[in-house]
Design an enzyme around this catalytic site. Structure first.
Site, PDB file in Angstrom:
ATOM      1  N   CYS A   1       0.860  -1.177   0.000  1.00 12.33           N
ATOM      2  CA  CYS A   1       0.000   0.000   0.000  1.00 12.33           C
ATOM      3  C   CYS A   1       0.903   1.236   0.000  1.00 12.33           C
ATOM      4  CB  CYS A   1      -0.978  -0.010   1.180  1.00 12.33           C
ATOM      5  SG  CYS A   1      -0.197  -0.118   2.811  1.00 12.33           S
ATOM      6  N   PHE A   2       0.508   2.304   0.654  1.00 15.63           N
ATOM      7  CA  PHE A   2       1.307   3.528   0.583  1.00 15.63           C
ATOM      8  C   PHE A   2       2.580   3.438   1.421  1.00 15.63           C
ATOM      9  CE2 PHE A   2       2.082   7.949   2.224  1.00 15.63           C
ATOM     10  CZ  PHE A   2       2.663   8.418   1.062  1.00 15.63           C
TER      11      PHE A   2
END
Length: 353
Positions: free
Chosen positions: A98-99
């Site tokens: 993810c981020f």
């Protein structure tokens, strides 16, 4: 029952062999992603914004509760989607990210791991990949290499020549292709622009491919290509590199610009581009352009733009180069490619001395 989610560092992944599952929103994925990643978003763009708003206005705990409520109905979909990908590519390790390597990827990795799908989580998420790219470009900036720069007025077929050179195995860095922008006010028309982050990755990838070459071939671009800013070491290379100045007949340039930007298909975009530079045009040129646009004489429009806007701007830029240019005239694309190749072969013998 719980599942311990294994993590890998960005230095431990295999960009060619691993199967990257990006669980960020579609908007985040479109801007920047790992090579050949597949987007299986935990939240839609709207849902991500909603969770973010609750986090900022209320609390982290409420945002997590909302996120779980949004995720719960999708669990079966996530399992089937990633299981199907595993079945299609059984020999590839699944790397979920993810981020920043936080709750989103850990939630997905934990869920599918609990259900029997082997996977790992990327430590640091896409941010670790961004850092890897930035450090890689910093290292590339220190490498001594020669630059052969193809320059010339707008419409001189530089991009097509570079494409043919690259197809023939020459060490070309096609900056416009990496940026997804052709450089002019119309440069975004008919192409998909890349973000700065995606451009930086593609540039680093190309530089790695050419690491054994003592020289690279680039186009004499300005500092900015659409949303992308070129790194300083490329701009410095352009300034001091060996320069090949291309000359193509004026009306052939007009025809090439016309074919490239297809004003019949992109009429609105052409008008929008012209509107952006109107303030830089003389009163006489604006009046002439208005008449030509009313007649939909786009070849006439492009001719006036080359003559009254682009060519004078290029003449100013030409005078700023630090190196002398070798002039090369051609009438057709094939002739241009042939002459450039002849020059490159001579250039290669010179840099070996």
């Amino acid at each position: 029952m719980t599942v311990q989610v294994a993590q890998v560092k960005i230095e431990e992944v295999n960009f060619d062999q691993d199967l990257f599952i990006d669980v960020r929103s579609p908007g985040e994925f479109a801007e920047f992603r790992l090579p050949n990643a597949i987007n299986v978003p935990l939240f839609s763009n709207e849902e991500r914004a909603q969770v973010g708003t609750v986090f900022k206005r209320n609390s982290r705990e409420e945002a997590i509760e909302l996120g779980l409520a949004l995720y719960a109905p999708k669990m079966e979909y996530f399992y089937k989607r990633i299981k199907d990908l595993q079945t299609e590519m059984p020999n590839r390790r699944i790397v979920v990210y993810c981020f920043r390597g936080g709750l989103r990827s850990r939630t997905i990795a934990g869920t599918i791991g609990l259900l029997g799908v082997d996977c790992v989580q990327l430590e640091g998420g896409i941010r670790s990949f961004r850092k890897y790219i930035q450090e890689g470009l910093e290292q590339e900036a220190q490498i001594q290499r020669e630059y052969l720069v193809l320059s010339g007025h707008t419409g001189t077929r530089k991009t097509e020549i570079l494409n043919q050179l690259q197809n023939k195995g020459y060490p070309v860095i096609d900056l416009e292709n990496l940026a997804g922008h052709r450089g002019s006010i119309f440069g975004y028309i008919g192409v998909q622009p890349n973000s700065q982050k995606q451009f930086d990755y593609l540039l680093l990838k190309r530089l790695k491919q050419l690491e054994q070459s003592p020289y690279v071939i680039i186009e004499g671009e300005s500092k900015r290509l659409g949303r992308v800013i070129l790194p300083d070491f490329l701009l410095e290379g352009k300034q001091i590199g060996e320069r090949l100045e291309l000359h193509y007949p004026f009306w052939a340039r007009v025809e090439h610009v016309y074919q490239t930007y297809d004003p019949i298909k992109y009429k609105g975009e052409i008008q929008e581009g012209i509107d952006k530079i109107t303030k830089y045009l003389s009163y006489e040129l604006k009046e002439e352009m208005k008449v030509l646009l009313d007649r939909e004489d786009y070849k006439g429009v492009f001719a006036k733009l080359l003559e009254g806007y682009y060519d004078p701007r290029y003449a100013h830029k030409f005078s700023s180069y630090k190196s002398q240019a070798t002039e090369l005239e051609f009438e057709t694309l094939d002739e241009g490619v042939e002459k450039v190749i002849t020059y490159i072969e001579h250039y290669k013998t010179m840099i070996k001395k």
